[in-house]
Design a protein around this motif. Structure first.
Motif, PDB file in Angstrom:
ATOM      1  N   LEU A 126       0.986  -1.284   0.085  1.00 27.87           N
ATOM      2  CA  LEU A 126      -0.121   0.077  -0.034  1.00 27.87           C
ATOM      3  C   LEU A 126       0.747   1.295   0.057  1.00 27.87           C
ATOM      4  N   ALA A 127       1.867   1.242   0.545  1.00 29.71           N
ATOM      5  CA  ALA A 127       3.030   2.268   0.984  1.00 29.71           C
ATOM      6  C   ALA A 127       3.474   2.572  -0.695  1.00 29.71           C
ATOM      7  N   TRP A 128       3.796   1.437  -1.353  1.00 29.89           N
ATOM      8  CA  TRP A 128       4.545   1.589  -2.811  1.00 29.89           C
ATOM      9  C   TRP A 128       3.221   2.163  -3.706  1.00 29.89           C
ATOM     10  N   LEU A 129       1.995   1.862  -3.362  1.00 31.32           N
ATOM     11  CA  LEU A 129       1.120   2.387  -4.221  1.00 31.32           C
ATOM     12  C   LEU A 129       1.081   3.833  -3.887  1.00 31.32           C
ATOM     13  N   ARG A 130       0.949   4.215  -2.658  1.00 34.74           N
ATOM     14  CA  ARG A 130       0.943   5.757  -2.150  1.00 34.74           C
ATOM     15  C   ARG A 130       1.987   6.345  -2.578  1.00 34.74           C
ATOM     16  N   ASP A 131       3.086   5.946  -2.374  1.00 35.01           N
ATOM     17  CA  ASP A 131       4.155   6.791  -2.975  1.00 35.01           C
ATOM     18  C   ASP A 131       4.340   6.984  -4.728  1.00 35.01           C
ATOM     19  N   HIS A 132       3.877   5.984  -5.118  1.00 35.90           N
ATOM     20  CA  HIS A 132       3.819   6.467  -6.872  1.00 35.90           C
ATOM     21  C   HIS A 132       3.054   7.640  -6.952  1.00 35.90           C
ATOM     22  N   HIS A 133       1.759   7.639  -6.391  1.00 35.20           N
ATOM     23  CA  HIS A 133       0.778   8.702  -6.767  1.00 35.20           C
ATOM     24  C   HIS A 133       1.579  10.038  -6.143  1.00 35.20           C
ATOM     25  N   ALA A 134       2.028   9.859  -4.888  1.00 34.57           N
ATOM     26  CA  ALA A 134       2.640  11.330  -4.470  1.00 34.57           C
ATOM     27  C   ALA A 134       3.719  11.742  -5.230  1.00 34.57           C
ATOM     28  N   ALA A 135       4.484  10.759  -6.040  1.00 38.14           N
ATOM     29  CA  ALA A 135       5.595  11.251  -6.710  1.00 38.14           C
ATOM     30  C   ALA A 135       5.150  11.923  -8.106  1.00 38.14           C
ATOM     31  N   GLY A 136       3.729  11.982  -8.300  1.00 39.40           N
ATOM     32  CA  GLY A 136       3.135  12.300  -9.569  1.00 39.40           C
ATOM     33  C   GLY A 136       2.810  11.169 -10.541  1.00 39.40           C
ATOM     34  N   GLY A 137       2.767   9.948 -10.214  1.00 41.27           N
ATOM     35  CA  GLY A 137       2.192   8.915 -10.886  1.00 41.27           C
ATOM     36  C   GLY A 137       0.606   8.453 -11.043  1.00 41.27           C
ATOM     37  N   VAL A 138       0.026   8.055 -11.801  1.00 41.04           N
ATOM     38  CA  VAL A 138      -1.388   7.848 -11.848  1.00 41.04           C
ATOM     39  C   VAL A 138      -1.753   6.237 -11.176  1.00 41.04           C
ATOM     40  N   VAL A 139      -2.749   6.292 -10.600  1.00 41.25           N
ATOM     41  CA  VAL A 139      -3.238   5.159 -10.014  1.00 41.25           C
ATOM     42  C   VAL A 139      -4.756   4.685 -10.268  1.00 41.25           C
ATOM     43  N   ALA A 140      -5.007   3.527 -10.636  1.00 38.56           N
ATOM     44  CA  ALA A 140      -6.577   3.246 -11.159  1.00 38.56           C
ATOM     45  C   ALA A 140      -7.002   1.924 -10.560  1.00 38.56           C
ATOM     46  N   SER A 141      -8.227   2.030 -10.543  1.00 36.43           N
ATOM     47  CA  SER A 141      -9.063   0.716 -10.138  1.00 36.43           C
ATOM     48  C   SER A 141     -10.291   0.420 -10.927  1.00 36.43           C
ATOM     49  N   VAL A 142     -10.401  -0.985 -10.662  1.00 41.96           N
ATOM     50  CA  VAL A 142     -11.649  -1.500 -11.589  1.00 41.96           C
ATOM     51  C   VAL A 142     -12.496  -2.199 -10.603  1.00 41.96           C
TER      52      VAL A 142
END
Length: 300
Positions: free
Chosen positions: A89-105
């Motif tokens: 979950l931290a990896w996911l959160r850090d990616h977004h914090a760095a400017g990346g896109v996260v998505a879900s279905v």
């Protein structure tokens, strides 16, 4: 090269995964520069449909151009399902914090919620899970009965096939509508739907009954949606009297055959308008003589 990483949990729904994966794979075939990879906390992930998938257990280092997408899983409820470690979950959160896109279905929205990425944002999920998502993340705004929602690089979508709509939209925003249309044609997808279109269509909403005669009448109306269909003609084609057609149809669907045809026309017109058609042209394309009746029905 944009990397698309699918984060998998046990019980993953295959179409939640394969729909978006096919879109990005087709984009790669067009030379648009996508590389797909699959990660999980164990090397073998059983799917909801019985097929075991193999994934990498090493969480990759990503750039801001990359995307993490979490497909949904079999989940009559979100609580105590789709478990992931704090490190993931931290990896996911850090990616977004760095400017990346996260998505879900579908249920994948719960993973974004556990990572703290839904707080203060608009989001959606499958209509069966919306109430629970709202209870679990009271700081989020759950948008009901839409296909997908985008809010500051956090993208959530409804169930199953809506992942295709979401990823085609991402292709459109990154590469233009022509690229998305080309991929849709390759996938034999009827049309790319906008995010605010309803999760439940008229066809699905009024097909849950078991009356075979009414199903045959609905087939006729749907096939000839733009035609003038009199009650007498429906009775002739279905082998029933006009009175029987009206009685059976109303009992099974809650509306008359004419109202059902009008509902189909309005839904199709809304789709056309959402893709740039004028009200006048949409009205003609779905079988209305002019836009007045369409405007009247839409206002209801």
């Amino acid at each position: 090269m944009t990397r698309v990483v699918f984060l998998l949990v046990p019980g993953v729904h295959l179409l939640d995964l394969s729909g978006p994966a096919q879109v990005f794979s087709s984009a790669a075939d067009l030379g648009l520069g996508y590389h797909l990879s699959y990660v999980a906390e164990t090397t073998e992930i059983p799917s909801a449909q019985g097929l075991t998938l193999h994934a990498d257990t090493t969480l990759p280092t990503l750039s801001t151009e990359d995307l993490i997408l979490t497909p949904g899983w079999r989940s009559p409820r979100l609580a105590n399902t789709g478990k992931l470690s704090g490190a993931t979950l931290a990896w996911l959160r850090d990616h977004h914090a760095a400017g990346g896109v996260v998505a879900s279905v579908c249920a994948g929205a719960d993973v974004l919620g556990r990572a703290g990425l839904l707080d203060g944002r608009r989001c959606t999920t499958h209509h069966d899970l919306q109430d629970e998502l709202e209870r679990r993340y009271p700081r989020a705004t759950v948008v009901r009965d839409v296909l997908y929602v985008m809010d500051n690089r956090v993208i959530t979508s409804a169930g199953i096939a809506s992942g295709i709509d979401l990823t085609l939209h991402l292709i459109t925003t990154r590469h233009g509508p022509a690229a998305a249309a080309s991929i849709a044609r390759t996938m034999v997808v009827y049309a790319r739907r906008n995010g605010d279109e309803l999760q439940s269509s008229v066809l699905l909403k009024h097909r849950s009954h078991v009356n075979e005669t009414v199903h045959r009448i609905q087939d006729i109306i749907e096939t000839r949606m733009t035609d003038r269909l009199s009650l007498a003609e429906l009775a002739r084609l279905s082998g029933c009297s006009e009175r029987t057609v009206t009685r059976l149809f109303s009992r099974a669907t809650g509306m008359t055959p004419l109202r059902y045809q009008q509902a189909l026309r309005v839904e199709r017109a809304e789709h056309l308008i959402g893709h740039g058609a004028t009200v006048e042209s949409a009205a003609r394309m779905v079988g209305f003589e002019d836009a007045r009746m369409l405007r009247r029905l839409r206002s209801r």
